[in-house]
Motif scaffolding. Structure first.
Motif, PDB file in Angstrom:
ATOM      1  N   UNK A  18      67.873  69.085  31.665  1.00 50.28           N
ATOM      2  CA  UNK A  18      66.963  69.836  30.811  1.00 50.28           C
ATOM      3  C   UNK A  18      65.564  69.232  30.902  1.00 50.28           C
ATOM      4  N   UNK A  19      64.586  70.092  31.168  1.00 56.38           N
ATOM      5  CA  UNK A  19      63.191  69.655  31.226  1.00 56.38           C
ATOM      6  C   UNK A  19      62.551  69.928  29.881  1.00 56.38           C
ATOM      7  N   UNK A  20      62.048  68.915  29.241  1.00 55.64           N
ATOM      8  CA  UNK A  20      61.440  69.070  27.938  1.00 55.64           C
ATOM      9  C   UNK A  20      60.085  69.731  28.010  1.00 55.64           C
ATOM     10  N   UNK A  41      49.086  70.113  27.345  1.00 56.58           N
ATOM     11  CA  UNK A  41      48.538  69.880  28.684  1.00 56.58           C
ATOM     12  C   UNK A  41      47.548  68.708  28.605  1.00 56.58           C
ATOM     13  N   UNK A  42      48.096  67.527  28.428  1.00 50.92           N
ATOM     14  CA  UNK A  42      47.275  66.338  28.190  1.00 50.92           C
ATOM     15  C   UNK A  42      46.787  65.680  29.473  1.00 50.92           C
ATOM     16  N   UNK A  43      47.539  65.846  30.542  1.00 52.61           N
ATOM     17  CA  UNK A  43      47.170  65.231  31.820  1.00 52.61           C
ATOM     18  C   UNK A  43      46.494  66.276  32.705  1.00 52.61           C
ATOM     19  N   UNK A  44      45.297  66.733  32.297  1.00 52.10           N
ATOM     20  CA  UNK A  44      44.629  67.822  33.006  1.00 52.10           C
ATOM     21  C   UNK A  44      43.139  67.783  32.738  1.00 52.10           C
ATOM     22  N   UNK A  45      42.378  68.310  33.693  1.00 55.73           N
ATOM     23  CA  UNK A  45      40.934  68.436  33.519  1.00 55.73           C
ATOM     24  C   UNK A  45      40.623  69.699  32.717  1.00 55.73           C
ATOM     25  N   UNK A  46      39.387  69.800  32.265  1.00 56.08           N
ATOM     26  CA  UNK A  46      38.964  71.001  31.549  1.00 56.08           C
ATOM     27  C   UNK A  46      39.112  72.233  32.433  1.00 56.08           C
ATOM     28  N   UNK A 102      54.772  71.248  30.390  1.00 58.86           N
ATOM     29  CA  UNK A 102      53.399  71.695  30.161  1.00 58.86           C
ATOM     30  C   UNK A 102      52.355  70.587  30.295  1.00 58.86           C
ATOM     31  N   UNK A 103      52.738  69.399  30.726  1.00 54.14           N
ATOM     32  CA  UNK A 103      51.828  68.264  30.613  1.00 54.14           C
ATOM     33  C   UNK A 103      50.671  68.293  31.605  1.00 54.14           C
ATOM     34  N   UNK A 104      50.873  68.876  32.798  1.00 52.54           N
ATOM     35  CA  UNK A 104      49.809  68.863  33.801  1.00 52.54           C
ATOM     36  C   UNK A 104      49.690  70.231  34.460  1.00 52.54           C
ATOM     37  N   UNK A 105      48.681  70.381  35.303  1.00 49.91           N
ATOM     38  CA  UNK A 105      48.413  71.676  35.911  1.00 49.91           C
ATOM     39  C   UNK A 105      49.557  72.130  36.805  1.00 49.91           C
ATOM     40  N   UNK A 106      50.082  71.243  37.621  1.00 44.66           N
ATOM     41  CA  UNK A 106      51.136  71.635  38.562  1.00 44.66           C
ATOM     42  C   UNK A 106      52.339  72.198  37.836  1.00 44.66           C
ATOM     43  N   UNK A 107      52.799  71.498  36.819  1.00 42.23           N
ATOM     44  CA  UNK A 107      53.970  71.976  36.074  1.00 42.23           C
ATOM     45  C   UNK A 107      53.669  73.266  35.320  1.00 42.23           C
ATOM     46  N   UNK A 108      52.514  73.309  34.669  1.00 41.66           N
ATOM     47  CA  UNK A 108      52.160  74.483  33.872  1.00 41.66           C
ATOM     48  C   UNK A 108      51.943  75.694  34.784  1.00 41.66           C
ATOM     49  N   UNK A 109      51.361  75.473  35.969  1.00 42.58           N
ATOM     50  CA  UNK A 109      51.140  76.588  36.888  1.00 42.58           C
ATOM     51  C   UNK A 109      52.464  77.179  37.343  1.00 42.58           C
TER      52      UNK A 109
END
Length: 682
Positions: free
Chosen positions: A32-34, A147-152, A39-46
């Protein structure tokens, strides 16, 4: 965008078991992926976002023998085509869009079931996927703070896509069903639904707010950004600023259109005669024109990946014979892009069609490169003698639509908006295929057309190398039931989306040449036509938005310059009403058979109006023998041409009423809760 990205990084990963597990309850705890990880970074969220792209239906591959042209533009062959949505819409049986029977709504791209194995896009329907994807968009927006590990910039690109898709799925639904609840939060599963149906305008305004947010957050070209360069050359399907602006203008133009401007009085019958069809909301039309003008200016600045594809075709050989390239969709040497490749690519390794012009498309399935081609490419030509193989279903253009939409090379229409003959056209009934709008030769298979390029090796097939569409010809019904089912009911075939080489001799659908079909949801030409319509609705041909350098008239002429057709003549620019008529005809020609027509007639209040409620066959005969093999068939001399709406053969009349301006909602849905009522008349 690769299929593995959808699966590995998608929202399904939140609950997806290991590949060895067969039941949800058998998942390993560490599979299970929490949410924090997803959602923590762009790659995962994308990856989460790209699952939404993956749910966009493919209209051409949603069923074995698909159906998506439901206006007066198309009719299907008798017998085999009678079970399809097109035929049922002609009868006013709109409930067929969701009939779950084996020969019912399963054929409709609006209602296809969710994936049940094999090609996922074969089973993706608009209505079934819309609410799921709207929920995903809302979940994403509600989790942006994770999305804490991401640029604006990365956060903006994610948010922009989510705002776009929340609006897009709503915009697509309300075009068919009218105003619906605008769901802008993820609804709890344990609460009773009470969201009311909004008016169309209220819903459109909420769509517009989200499209505007998307346009402000998204890049003009992903490839030119720090993020996009990581997937350079693979960003074609991702939405951007221009796409968001185009849909912002579209939803505002639809809201401004006569159907919704006059909705309080009910869908108006007789709209062509009393002028109601020309009554737009000028305030909304101005907003639409500004958004579309902003999109055009952005494109013409070179900031986006889009441009109009070239309409440049090769001569047949080196002996200066008349050019057959346009008939066979063979691009001229040196062309950097090709109009035909907006809809079909050949010999390019299953490259997704769209050329430089498609702005919004569904993704294709990588598991079987031939899937889009297998059935779709065999549905457009004659089945006589098995000339076109496989399922005995044919889509064919109606004669009244061909003669209305495809005018003359001088820019004049053949027919007026009411179906009467335009005396200024220069049309010669003894040479009905001479000097036509150049798009006619690209899109339409007509009498004398060389359909088989390879000489038939079976004597029985020789008569079918050149199309006999005249009354009594071998492709036209004459009391022979087989011709009614296997030939042309209208005197025409269509090859805009599928080349005529898709036959058993030329093998245009052969796997070895990798033919690939795809129908874009939005292309740049549509943006120009919508801008012209919005401007026409505000003030007429000379309207010009402050966001764009073009007048409404200029926008139409840009498209005509592309194909070498005459500009809009002074006969059609003098009054606002006349110019609206010509803009609508341009839309009918440029976007013919792309699935737009029903919605256009709907929003213009013309579904019930003559001559838009009839489907006809061209009745004519040849003056004598003609050497088609050595002359350009455009100039073949024919006589006895009959005009639709005057003395052409009417195949059917669509006896539609006021209720047919909206599709009925599923009965299972209107009983969910009292605030979600059925559409009027259903």
């Amino acid at each position: 965008m690769k299929k593995f990205q959808y699966i590995i990084l998608g929202v399904a990963a939140l609950t997806l078991g290991l590949s060895s597990c067969t039941d949800y309850l058998d998942k390993e705890p560490d599979s299970i992926v929490g949410e924090g990880e997803a959602f923590k970074n762009f790659t995962n969220f994308q990856g989460f976002v790209e699952e939404i792209y993956d749910n966009i239906p493919n209209k051409e591959s949603c069923y074995w023998c698909t159906s998506f042209n439901w206006g007066e533009d198309e009719i299907m062959n008798a017998g085999m085509g009678d079970t399809h949505v097109t035929a049922h819409f002609d009868l006013g049986d709109y409930r067929h869009w969701y009939d779950e029977g084996d020969k019912g709504g399963r054929q409709s791209w609006l209602n296809r079931m969710d994936t049940d194995g094999g090609n996922p896009h074969f089973n993706r329907g608009l209505c079934r996927n819309a609410w799921k994807c709207i929920r995903k968009a809302n979940l994403g927006l509600e989790n942006l703070d994770k999305m804490t590990d991401a640029t604006t910039e990365e956060k903006n690109f994610i948010a922009g896509q989510l705002y776009f898709f929340r609006a897009w799925w709503h915009e697509e639904l309300i075009a068919w069903f009218g105003g619906l609840p605008y769901v802008d939060s993820s609804l709890p599963s344990d609460e009773v639904l009470t969201l009311p149906r909004l008016s169309y305008r209220e819903c459109a305004e909420k769509c517009a707010e989200d499209f505007r947010k998307a346009a402000d957050l998204l890049p003009a070209d992903w490839d030119k950004t720090t993020i996009g360069r990581k997937t350079l050359g693979k960003n074609d399907l991702r939405v951007n600023k221009a796409v968001a602006l185009a849909y912002l203008g579209k939803v505002q133009l639809w809201a401004a259109s006569p159907l919704w401007e006059n909705w309080n009085n009910g869908p108006h019958m007789g709209a062509l005669k009393d002028g109601t069809t020309y009554k737009y909301n000028k305030e909304l039309a101005q907003k639409a024109a500004d958004a579309l003008g902003e999109c055009i200016a952005l494109v013409e600045s070179g900031a986006t990946p889009y441009s109009l594809a070239e309409y440049s075709y090769a001569p047949d050989d080196a002996e200066n014979r008349p050019s057959y390239g346009v008939y066979d969709h063979i691009a001229a040497k040196g062309s950097s892009s090709n109009y035909s490749e907006i809809f079909c690519t050949v010999g390019q390794g299953w490259k997704l069609p769209g050329s430089v012009e498609a702005m919004f498309r569904n993704p294709t399935w990588g598991g079987d490169g031939n899937y889009s081609n297998w059935n779709f490419s065999k549905l457009w030509g004659p089945k006589v003698n098995g000339i076109v193989e496989h399922d005995a279903v044919i889509h064919m253009p109606t004669a009244n639509y061909v003669d209305y939409a495809y005018g003359m090379a001088n820019g004049e229409p053949i027919l007026n908006a009411d179906g009467t003959l335009n005396p200024n056209s220069g049309f010669d009934p003894t040479q009905p295929y001479a000097n036509r709008d150049p798009r006619f030769y690209h899109d339409i298979v007509f009498d004398g057309f060389k359909f088989l390029l390879v000489d038939p090796n079976l004597e029985a097939d020789v008569p079918f190398q050149y199309m006999e569409m005249f009354t009594g010809g071998n492709m036209v019904p004459s009391g022979d039931p087989s011709r009614e089912a296997d030939g042309s009911r209208t005197g025409y075939f269509c090859q805009k989306l599928v080349r005529h080489q898709n036959n058993k001799y030329d093998k245009g659908y052969d796997y070895s040449i990798a033919p690939t079909n795809n129908l874009p949801y939005l292309r740049l030409a549509d943006v120009y036509v919508m801008y012209a319509e919005a401007g026409a609705a505000v003030s007429g041909a000379q309207f010009k938005s402050s966001k764009c350098s073009l007048t409404a008239e200029d926008a139409i002429n840009v498209l005509r310059d592309r194909v070498g057709c005459g500009h809009v003549t002074a006969n059609w620019t003098g009054t606002q009403q006349k110019f609206i008529d010509e803009v609508r005809r341009e839309r009918a020609c440029e976007l013919a058979f792309e699935g737009m027509r029903w919605n256009d007639l709907q929003r213009w209040l013309l579904l019930t109006e003559y001559p838009y409620n009839i489907k006809t066959r061209a009745a004519f005969y040849r003056a004598g023998d003609y050497d088609f093999a050595n002359e350009d068939p455009r100039y073949a001399k024919k006589t006895g041409w009959k005009y639709p709406g005057q003395d052409g053969t009417i195949i059917l009349t669509r006896n539609l009423g006021a209720k047919h301006y909206l599709l009925p909602l599923k009965e299972s849905e209107v009983f969910l809760y009292s605030e979600f009522p059925q559409n009027p008349g259903w």
